[in-house]
Motif scaffolding. Structure first.
Motif, PDB file in Angstrom:
ATOM      1  N   GLY A   1      40.067  51.750  52.538  1.00 25.54           N
ATOM      2  CA  GLY A   1      39.627  52.389  51.304  1.00 25.54           C
ATOM      3  C   GLY A   1      39.058  51.423  50.275  1.00 25.54           C
ATOM      4  O   GLY A   1      38.649  51.832  49.189  1.00 25.54           O
ATOM      5  N   ALA A   2      38.980  50.142  50.603  1.00 24.94           N
ATOM      6  CA  ALA A   2      38.484  49.135  49.650  1.00 24.94           C
ATOM      7  C   ALA A   2      36.985  49.269  49.389  1.00 24.94           C
ATOM      8  O   ALA A   2      36.484  48.755  48.390  1.00 24.94           O
ATOM      9  N   GLY A   3      36.268  49.928  50.325  1.00 20.51           N
ATOM     10  CA  GLY A   3      34.839  50.133  50.108  1.00 20.51           C
ATOM     11  C   GLY A   3      33.945  49.420  51.116  1.00 20.51           C
ATOM     12  O   GLY A   3      32.732  49.319  50.906  1.00 20.51           O
TER      13      GLY A   3
ATOM     14  N   ARG B   1      28.334  62.820  56.149  1.00 21.99           N
ATOM     15  CA  ARG B   1      27.657  63.889  55.423  1.00 21.99           C
ATOM     16  C   ARG B   1      26.757  63.346  54.323  1.00 21.99           C
ATOM     17  O   ARG B   1      26.780  63.801  53.198  1.00 21.99           O
TER      18      ARG B   1
ATOM     19  N   ARG C   1      35.070  58.862  40.084  1.00 20.81           N
ATOM     20  CA  ARG C   1      35.782  57.953  40.982  1.00 20.81           C
ATOM     21  C   ARG C   1      34.898  56.799  41.455  1.00 20.81           C
ATOM     22  O   ARG C   1      34.271  56.873  42.496  1.00 20.81           O
TER      23      ARG C   1
ATOM     24  N   ILE D   1      33.617  53.613  43.271  1.00 17.85           N
ATOM     25  CA  ILE D   1      34.041  53.043  44.562  1.00 17.85           C
ATOM     26  C   ILE D   1      33.704  51.545  44.621  1.00 17.85           C
ATOM     27  O   ILE D   1      34.576  50.738  44.878  1.00 17.85           O
TER      28      ILE D   1
HETATM   29  P1  ATP Z   1      38.548  51.746  56.096  1.00 20.15           P
HETATM   30  O1  ATP Z   1      38.942  50.342  56.395  1.00 20.15           O
HETATM   31  O2  ATP Z   1      39.731  52.660  56.070  1.00 20.15           O
HETATM   32  O3  ATP Z   1      37.415  52.258  56.935  1.00 20.15           O
HETATM   33  P2  ATP Z   1      36.745  51.189  53.861  1.00 20.15           P
HETATM   34  O4  ATP Z   1      37.097  49.936  53.157  1.00 20.15           O
HETATM   35  O5  ATP Z   1      35.615  51.161  54.810  1.00 20.15           O
HETATM   36  O6  ATP Z   1      38.056  51.788  54.555  1.00 20.15           O
HETATM   37  P3  ATP Z   1      35.233  53.280  52.565  1.00 20.15           P
HETATM   38  O7  ATP Z   1      35.077  54.091  53.786  1.00 20.15           O
HETATM   39  O8  ATP Z   1      34.065  52.549  52.043  1.00 20.15           O
HETATM   40  O9  ATP Z   1      36.462  52.271  52.723  1.00 20.15           O
HETATM   41  O10 ATP Z   1      35.796  54.243  51.440  1.00 20.15           O
HETATM   42  C1  ATP Z   1      36.047  53.821  50.103  1.00 20.15           C
HETATM   43  C2  ATP Z   1      36.500  55.027  49.309  1.00 20.15           C
HETATM   44  O11 ATP Z   1      35.434  55.961  49.199  1.00 20.15           O
HETATM   45  C3  ATP Z   1      37.659  55.769  49.950  1.00 20.15           C
HETATM   46  O12 ATP Z   1      38.627  56.045  48.968  1.00 20.15           O
HETATM   47  C4  ATP Z   1      37.045  57.045  50.464  1.00 20.15           C
HETATM   48  O13 ATP Z   1      37.945  58.107  50.330  1.00 20.15           O
HETATM   49  C5  ATP Z   1      35.848  57.247  49.582  1.00 20.15           C
HETATM   50  N1  ATP Z   1      34.759  57.898  50.312  1.00 20.15           N
HETATM   51  C6  ATP Z   1      34.190  57.457  51.448  1.00 20.15           C
HETATM   52  N2  ATP Z   1      33.177  58.257  51.835  1.00 20.15           N
HETATM   53  C7  ATP Z   1      33.115  59.253  50.934  1.00 20.15           C
HETATM   54  C8  ATP Z   1      32.271  60.414  50.756  1.00 20.15           C
HETATM   55  N3  ATP Z   1      31.281  60.677  51.627  1.00 20.15           N
HETATM   56  N4  ATP Z   1      32.507  61.212  49.703  1.00 20.15           N
HETATM   57  C9  ATP Z   1      33.491  60.940  48.822  1.00 20.15           C
HETATM   58  N5  ATP Z   1      34.318  59.873  48.913  1.00 20.15           N
HETATM   59  C10 ATP Z   1      34.129  59.031  49.947  1.00 20.15           C
END
Ligand code: ATP
Length: 292
Positions: free
Chosen positions: A90-92, A34, A67, A69
C-alpha cells in the motif's frame, strides 16, 4: 497451390497482428485494472526515446482527492541503471509504475522519459518504449512458441529460440514432449508461476523496450526458480533501464538505486550498502526480512 497459400499466409499475418495487439492489451490490463482513460492532447507528440532515462519531478497523485497516494516524489534513473522500488504493502509502488505507463496523469509534477514530459506524448508512444514482466502473466491457448512471440509478432523462430535461452527456459522446454510447440494456457499445459514469469521475460526480451519493469511475485518461489528468474532478468536488463517492484529485498541488493516508499513519500534512496549504513527505514525492513 500458390493461390491457396497466399491468402492463408495473409490471414496468418492478420491473426498474428491481432494476437500481438492482444498481448499488449493483456499486459496492460494486468497493470491498469480499472484505469480511467487518460486523453492524449490534440498536440500530443510521439515520444522519441533512445536512452531510457526516467525522471519523476515533484510527482503527487491521488485516485480520490480525499486520499493522497504519492506525495512530491522526485528521482532520476539513468539509462541502463537497475532501480528497485520497495516499501510496505500500500506504500504506492504499483501506482508509481502506473504513472510511468501514463495510465494516469500526476495530479502535480511531471514524469519524464528521456527528458520529454510524458503527458505531452501519445500514450501509445509511451507504452512502446516500456515493457513489463507482470506478477501473473496471461498465457493464451496456443503453443509456447506463439505465446513467446507475442512480444514481437514479426520475430522469426531463431530469434524466439535465442530469447528462450536468455530467459532460462531452454531446459524446461527441452523436458516437454512437444518442446516449444507444447500447447499451454487454460486448455493446455499449466505452467508454474516461475515458468510463466520466465515466459514474460522472454516476451519482453523480444519486444526489446528501452525500459523494462519487473513486478516481482509476492509469493515466494522455490529458490531454484527464483535463481532462474533472477538470472533471466539480469540478461534482460543488460541493455535496458530496469525498474523492479521488489517484495524480497534479497533480490535487489545489487540495484544501482533503491527507492524506499512509505505512505506515498519517498523517504530514502541509495544503494543497499548506503541505506543499511543510514540505519533508517530500509535498514528496518531489511532486518525484519532477515529474521523471517
Ligand atoms: P502492494 O505491495 O500491496 O502491491 P503497493 O505499494 O504497490 O502495494 P499501490 O498498489 O500503489 O501500493 O496502492 C497504494 C494505495 O492506493 C493503496 O492504499 C490502494 O488501496 C490505493 N489504490 C490502488 N489502486 C487504486 C484505485 N484504482 N483506486 C483507488 N485506490 C487505489
Amino acid at each position: 497451390t500458390m493461390q491457396l497459400f497466399m491468402p492463408l499466409n495473409f490471414l496468418g499475418f492478420v491473426y498474428r497482428e491481432i494476437r500481438g495487439a492482444m498481448a499488449n492489451i493483456h499486459n496492460l490490463f494486468e497493470v491498469l485494472e480499472r484505469a480511467p482513460k487518460v486523453q492524449d492532447s490534440p498536440q500530443a507528440k510521439k515520444l522519441s526515446a533512445t536512452q531510457g532515462r526516467i525522471r519523476f519531478e515533484g510527482v503527487s497523485f491521488h485516485y480520490q482527492p480525499e486520499r493522497p497516494i504519492l506525495r512530491d516524489v522526485s528521482f532520476t534513473v539513468e539509462p541502463g541503471q537497475k532501480v528497485a522500488v520497495v516499501g510496505a504493502s500500500g506504500a504506492g509502488k504499483s501506482t508509481l509504475v502506473k504513472l510511468l505507463f501514463r495510465l494516469y496523469n500526476p495530479t502535480q509534477g511531471e514524469v519524464f522519459i528521456d527528458d520529454q514530459k510524458i503527458t505531452a506524448c501519445t500514450q501509445n508512444s509511451v507504452r512502446e518504449v516500456l515493457g513489463i514482466v507482470p506478477q501473473d502473466t496471461v498465457l493464451f491457448n496456443d503453443s509456447l512458441l506463439e505465446n513467446i512471440r507475442y512480444g514481437d509478432p514479426q520475430a522469426d523462430d531463431d530469434k524466439v529460440r535465442a530469447v528462450v535461452k536468455l530467459a532460462a527456459l531452454d531446459t524446461f522446454i527441452a523436458s516437454l514432449p512437444d518442446g516449444i510447440q507444447t500447447q499451454v494456457g487454460e486448455r493446455g499445459l499449466k505452467l508454474s508461476g516461475g515458468e510463466k514469469q520466465r515466459v514474460a521475460i522472454a516476451r519482453a526480451l523480444l519486444k526489446n523496450p528501452q525500459i523494462l519493469v519487473f513486478d516481482e511475485a509476492t509469493s515466494s518461489l522455490d529458490s531454484q526458480s527464483e535463481q532462474a528468474i533472477l538470472q533471466a532478468l539480469k540478461q534482460a536488463a543488460r541493455a535496458h533501464t530496469s525498474l523492479v517492484i521488489a517484495h524480497r529485498l534479497s533480490t535487489i541488493t545489487d540495484a544501482d538505486c533503491i527507492l524506499v516508499l512509505d505512505g506515498g513519500v519517498l523517504v530514502e534512496q541509495g544503494t543497499h550498502t548506503a541505506l543499511l549504513q543510514r540505519n533508517g527505514h530500509y535498514a528496518r525492513l531489511w532486518h525484519v526480512q532477515q529474521n523471517t
